[in-house]
Scaffold this active site. Sequence first.
Site, PDB file in Angstrom:
ATOM      1  N   HIS A  57      70.783  55.007  57.854  1.00 18.56           N
ATOM      2  CA  HIS A  57      70.585  55.331  56.436  1.00 18.56           C
ATOM      3  C   HIS A  57      69.829  56.637  56.192  1.00 18.56           C
ATOM      4  O   HIS A  57      69.809  57.124  55.069  1.00 18.56           O
ATOM      5  CB  HIS A  57      69.872  54.184  55.704  1.00 18.56           C
ATOM      6  CG  HIS A  57      68.407  54.144  55.980  1.00 18.56           C
ATOM      7  ND1 HIS A  57      67.887  53.507  57.074  1.00 18.56           N
ATOM      8  CD2 HIS A  57      67.346  54.667  55.324  1.00 18.56           C
ATOM      9  CE1 HIS A  57      66.581  53.637  57.085  1.00 18.56           C
ATOM     10  NE2 HIS A  57      66.214  54.346  56.034  1.00 18.56           N
TER      11      HIS A  57
HETATM   12  C1  UD1 Z   1      64.429  54.892  51.206  1.00 19.42           C
HETATM   13  C2  UD1 Z   1      63.240  55.649  51.801  1.00 19.42           C
HETATM   14  C3  UD1 Z   1      63.225  55.452  53.307  1.00 19.42           C
HETATM   15  C4  UD1 Z   1      63.288  53.977  53.680  1.00 19.42           C
HETATM   16  C5  UD1 Z   1      64.504  53.342  53.014  1.00 19.42           C
HETATM   17  C6  UD1 Z   1      64.586  51.862  53.322  1.00 19.42           C
HETATM   18  C7  UD1 Z   1      62.522  57.690  50.638  1.00 19.42           C
HETATM   19  C8  UD1 Z   1      62.529  59.166  50.660  1.00 19.42           C
HETATM   20  N1  UD1 Z   1      63.315  57.074  51.535  1.00 19.42           N
HETATM   21  O1  UD1 Z   1      65.605  55.535  51.668  1.00 19.42           O
HETATM   22  O2  UD1 Z   1      62.039  56.011  53.836  1.00 19.42           O
HETATM   23  O3  UD1 Z   1      63.396  53.847  55.095  1.00 19.42           O
HETATM   24  O4  UD1 Z   1      64.404  53.543  51.608  1.00 19.42           O
HETATM   25  O5  UD1 Z   1      65.852  51.346  53.025  1.00 19.42           O
HETATM   26  O6  UD1 Z   1      61.840  57.098  49.830  1.00 19.42           O
HETATM   27  N2  UD1 Z   1      71.213  53.148  46.626  1.00 19.42           N
HETATM   28  C9  UD1 Z   1      72.005  52.168  46.053  1.00 19.42           C
HETATM   29  N3  UD1 Z   1      71.429  50.969  45.749  1.00 19.42           N
HETATM   30  C10 UD1 Z   1      70.126  50.705  45.994  1.00 19.42           C
HETATM   31  C11 UD1 Z   1      69.337  51.720  46.564  1.00 19.42           C
HETATM   32  C12 UD1 Z   1      69.893  52.924  46.886  1.00 19.42           C
HETATM   33  O7  UD1 Z   1      73.188  52.356  45.816  1.00 19.42           O
HETATM   34  O8  UD1 Z   1      69.676  49.581  45.702  1.00 19.42           O
HETATM   35  C13 UD1 Z   1      71.822  54.444  46.980  1.00 19.42           C
HETATM   36  C14 UD1 Z   1      71.625  55.457  45.906  1.00 19.42           C
HETATM   37  O9  UD1 Z   1      72.839  55.819  45.384  1.00 19.42           O
HETATM   38  C15 UD1 Z   1      70.967  56.659  46.585  1.00 19.42           C
HETATM   39  C16 UD1 Z   1      70.883  56.293  48.034  1.00 19.42           C
HETATM   40  O10 UD1 Z   1      71.199  54.915  48.159  1.00 19.42           O
HETATM   41  O11 UD1 Z   1      71.759  57.808  46.438  1.00 19.42           O
HETATM   42  C17 UD1 Z   1      69.508  56.564  48.586  1.00 19.42           C
HETATM   43  O12 UD1 Z   1      68.532  55.729  47.997  1.00 19.42           O
HETATM   44  P1  UD1 Z   1      66.948  56.111  48.033  1.00 19.42           P
HETATM   45  O13 UD1 Z   1      66.162  54.985  47.507  1.00 19.42           O
HETATM   46  O14 UD1 Z   1      66.743  57.428  47.442  1.00 19.42           O
HETATM   47  O15 UD1 Z   1      66.598  56.305  49.563  1.00 19.42           O
HETATM   48  P2  UD1 Z   1      66.959  55.445  50.845  1.00 19.42           P
HETATM   49  O16 UD1 Z   1      68.000  56.201  51.575  1.00 19.42           O
HETATM   50  O17 UD1 Z   1      67.270  54.010  50.552  1.00 19.42           O
END
Ligand code: UD1
Length: 355
Positions: A203
Site C-alpha cells: 500500500h
Molecule cells: C495511511 C498512512 C500509512 C499507513 C496506512 C495504513 C499516511 C501518510 N499514510 O496510508 O502510514 O501505513 O494508512 O493503512 O498517513 N482509500 C479508500 N478508502 C479508505 C481509505 C483510503 O479508498 O477507507 C484510498 C483513497 O482513495 C486514497 C488512498 O486510499 O487515495 C490512500 O489513503 P490514505 O489514507 O491517504 O493513505 P494510506 O495509503 O491508506
Amino acid sequence: MKVVTVVGARPQFVKAALVSHELRKTLQEVLVHTGQHYDYQMSRVFFEELDIPEPDYNLGIGSDTQARQTGYMMIAIEDVLLKEMPDTVLVYGDTNSTLAATLTAAKMQIPVAHVEAGPRTFDMTVPEEINRVVTDHLSTFLFAPTRTSVNNLAREGVIEGVHLTGDVMLDAFLRYGPVARDKSQVLQRLGLHDGEYVYATVHRARNTDDTARLGAIVQALTTVDTNVVMPVHPRTRKCLEATGLWNPLVAAKHITVSEPVGYLDSLMLTINARTVLTDSGGLQREAYFASVPCVTLDESTAWPETVAAGWNTLSDASHIEATVRRILRTPPPRKHVDHFGGGTAAAQVAHRLSH
Ligand code: UD1
C-alpha cells in the site's frame, strides 16, 4: 485528567483498542476519528472486532493530497480541542492523522503523548518519516517501542520524556492471536491451507505510485511457485487498474485477490503463512512475532530489529522476484531476540499518563 486520543488509519485502531481499554480504567478519554480511513473494511470492521469504544467525534476528512488532508484535519481537530480542553492529546504512529493532531495540540500548548515514538527509516522522501520526526520533536511523552527507537531519539537530542515501553503491536498480537485462531474463518473462506501460501500486502505510495516498482511486485507474485493471497488496499487497486496490472494479477490461478481484511483475519493469514511479502511496518513486526519469514518491499525499514534477527529481508524492486524465490526455497535461520518488550506497553502508557 482528560485525554483526547486522535486516530484515523487502520494500524491506529488496533493500537487504540489496547491503550483505550487501559486508559479508561483511570482517565477520561475522548476518542476522535479523523476519517482518514472510511471504508467499512478499512475502519468500521476494526471497531466491531476489537470492541473499540465509539468515537466521540468523527471528523469525516477522508482522502486528499498530503497538505489538504493534513490541513483539513488540523482545522477540525482545533475545534474539538477548543471544546474539550484536554490535559493531553494522545497520538499513534506516523500517519497524517498523527501529524495533524500533533501540530494542532502543540500550537495550543497542549502536551502531546506519542505512542510509537522513535522508529526511523532515515528516508525523508517518505511522508511517514516526516510525520514521525515532526511528531517526536513536538511531543512531551514519547513512548518508544524498542531500544533502537530510544537511541534514534537520543541522536536527535530528544531525551526528556522518553519511556521505553515495548511495542503495543506485540500486546495486540498476544491478546488477539488466540482470538483470531478461534474466530477467524479466513482460511476456509479463501480456500487456503496452513503453511502453503504467501501473504502479500502492498500500500505504500512509493510502491503503488511507481509503475516500474508495482510491475516488479506483480511480476514476482505471478511467477512465484506457491499460492498467494493478496487483500488489496483501495489505493493499490486504483493504481493496478490504471496501469493494466490488475488483470494479470486476478487472472493468475495461484493468486487469491480479496478486499482488505480486518485485523483478526490478517493475524490468521500471517500466523499460517509460509512467507509474508509486504511494505507495511505493522505486518513486518507481526510476521516476526509469528515466526514467519518476511520479505519487505522496500530498501529501508523502521524496524531493523526484525532484519537483525535474520527474519526480515529487504528487497528493492529489481530483486523482488529473486528474493522471494530464495526465501521460499531456503527460509533464513532465526536468531531469537526479544526486542519488542513483554506485551505490557499499553498498560505502561496508561500508567504514565495517569500519574
Ligand atoms: C495511511 C498512512 C500509512 C499507513 C496506512 C495504513 C499516511 C501518510 N499514510 O496510508 O502510514 O501505513 O494508512 O493503512 O498517513 N482509500 C479508500 N478508502 C479508505 C481509505 C483510503 O479508498 O477507507 C484510498 C483513497 O482513495 C486514497 C488512498 O486510499 O487515495 C490512500 O489513503 P490514505 O489514507 O491517504 O493513505 P494510506 O495509503 O491508506
